[in-house]
Design a protein around this motif. Structure first.
Motif, PDB file in Angstrom:
ATOM      1  N   ARG A 285      76.380 -39.357  -2.707  1.00 24.25           N
ATOM      2  CA  ARG A 285      76.478 -38.832  -4.066  1.00 24.25           C
ATOM      3  C   ARG A 285      77.270 -37.539  -3.996  1.00 24.25           C
ATOM      4  O   ARG A 285      76.925 -36.615  -3.260  1.00 24.25           O
ATOM      5  CB  ARG A 285      75.091 -38.592  -4.661  1.00 24.25           C
TER       6      ARG A 285
ATOM      7  N   ALA B 166      72.965 -41.072  -0.267  1.00 21.71           N
ATOM      8  CA  ALA B 166      72.281 -41.706  -1.395  1.00 21.71           C
ATOM      9  C   ALA B 166      71.837 -43.119  -1.035  1.00 21.71           C
ATOM     10  O   ALA B 166      72.425 -43.779  -0.170  1.00 21.71           O
ATOM     11  CB  ALA B 166      73.204 -41.743  -2.609  1.00 21.71           C
TER      12      ALA B 166
ATOM     13  N   SER C 261      78.129 -33.028  -0.863  1.00 20.38           N
ATOM     14  CA  SER C 261      77.603 -34.379  -1.077  1.00 20.38           C
ATOM     15  C   SER C 261      76.203 -34.483  -0.490  1.00 20.38           C
ATOM     16  O   SER C 261      75.736 -33.595   0.225  1.00 20.38           O
ATOM     17  CB  SER C 261      78.521 -35.420  -0.418  1.00 20.38           C
TER      18      SER C 261
ATOM     19  N   THR D 148      78.204 -41.628  -7.422  1.00 15.29           N
ATOM     20  CA  THR D 148      77.781 -42.114  -6.114  1.00 15.29           C
ATOM     21  C   THR D 148      78.823 -43.124  -5.630  1.00 15.29           C
ATOM     22  O   THR D 148      79.248 -43.996  -6.390  1.00 15.29           O
ATOM     23  CB  THR D 148      76.397 -42.776  -6.190  1.00 15.29           C
TER      24      THR D 148
END
Length: 310
Positions: free
Chosen positions: A277, A253, A250, A268
């Motif tokens: 995300r 975000a 990941s 996301t």
């Protein structure tokens, strides 16, 4: 003066130890025997399999032993008969008794993937990422009765980076440790050991299953580090309509929403503050997939929430 050729006993079990075994095998030194944890069922419905170190030792034609413990006098006498000049330990996973440690002329040396005394214990790589540490490293140290408290002779620092998963970092540290242990053996008679300070000591306890479930009310930084830190094992997860989805990689975000809510079309997910995300993920009994490929066969529409999220 000709270079010293050492008779080495190698103790290791996990993937982390395999590069060191390979390096020793390719060196001038002789591997008298390899010790690993006993074979166990590794996948559902399959017969017992050797550890990664056990499998590699077999493929190299090395003498492999896998005692369940060193409690019996027979196992200790067998080790003594090997006549090892030095024993190397890397992610072995079985406690070694005190009276075994003095048998090799040069004792037992451990390849430990942290900057001691930070993260002594079973899960230093995962804990370093989950804690948000900027750096980690590898220490070559004496094996002593207290866990990872031995004197250190060689230390190397390694940056973690904001995108490292446990798997990536483990590979880097394993490669570093392999070169360091050869350096230690080359200097075996001249090694200088410094005692560890107990100041700043932390314990990297084994990751428990309950730690793998994601709490989406936490910050995006916390969730991102949990996902990356647990990517190798056991994998951070969250349920979606009764199915346990495992997240393997990941990035933090810039988005917001209710904790656990899927926002946008690029997978996301909102957290307590910020969002993450998802780059790689996995369904039960399926192979890991990149997010784009995953979404082609499994609907995670924007606006839906993971089970248990507000």
């Amino acid at each position: 003066m000709p270079a010293t050729i050492l008779n080495v006993a190698f103790f290791g079990s996990s993937d982390f130890a395999v590069p060191s075994l390979n390096a020793l095998f390719a060196s001038r030194h002789k591997i008298a025997s390899v010790y690993s944890q006993p074979p166990k069922p590794r996948r559902r419905g399959q017969k017992a399999r050797h550890t990664p170190v056990g499998e590699r030792a077999c493929s190299l034609g090395l003498n492999l032993r896998f005692p369940e413990s060193f409690d019996s006098s027979g196992v200790r006498e067998d080790f003594s008969a090997i006549g090892a000049d030095v024993a190397i330990v890397a992610a072995y996973g079985i406690i070694l008794p005190k009276d075994l440690l003095h048998l090799p002329k040069h004792g037992f040396l451990n390849i430990h993937p942290s900057l001691l005394p930070r993260w002594r214990g079973a899960a230093p790589i995962q804990r370093a990422i989950m804690a948000g540490d900027a750096t980690t490293g590898v220490c070559i140290m004496r094996v002593e009765p207290r866990v990872d408290s031995g004197r250190v002779c060689i230390e190397r620092i390694e940056p973690i980076g904001p995108e490292a998963t446990a798997s990536i970092l483990q590979n880097r540290l394993a490669s570093l440790g392999a070169s360091m242990i050869l350096e230690a053996l080359d200097r075996i008679d001249a090694l200088e050991f410094r005692p560890q300070s107990n100041e700043g000591a932390t314990y990297a306890k084994k990751v428990e299953k309950h730690e793998a479930r994601i709490d989406w009310t936490r910050s995006s930084n916390d969730v991102d580090r949990q996902i990356r830190g647990l990517s190798a094992n056991p994998g951070a997860w969250s349920p979606f309509k009764g199915e346990r989805i495992k997240f393997l990689d990941s990035r933090v975000a810039d988005a917001s929403g209710a904790p656990g809510e899927i926002v946008g079309t690029d997978l996301t997910i909102a957290c307590g503050t910020g969002a993450v995300r998802i780059l790689r993920l996995q369904r039960p009994s399926k192979r890991p997939m990149e997010a784009r490929e995953f979404l082609k066969g499994f609907a995670l529409p924007s606006g839906s929430c993971f089970d248990g999220a507000p």
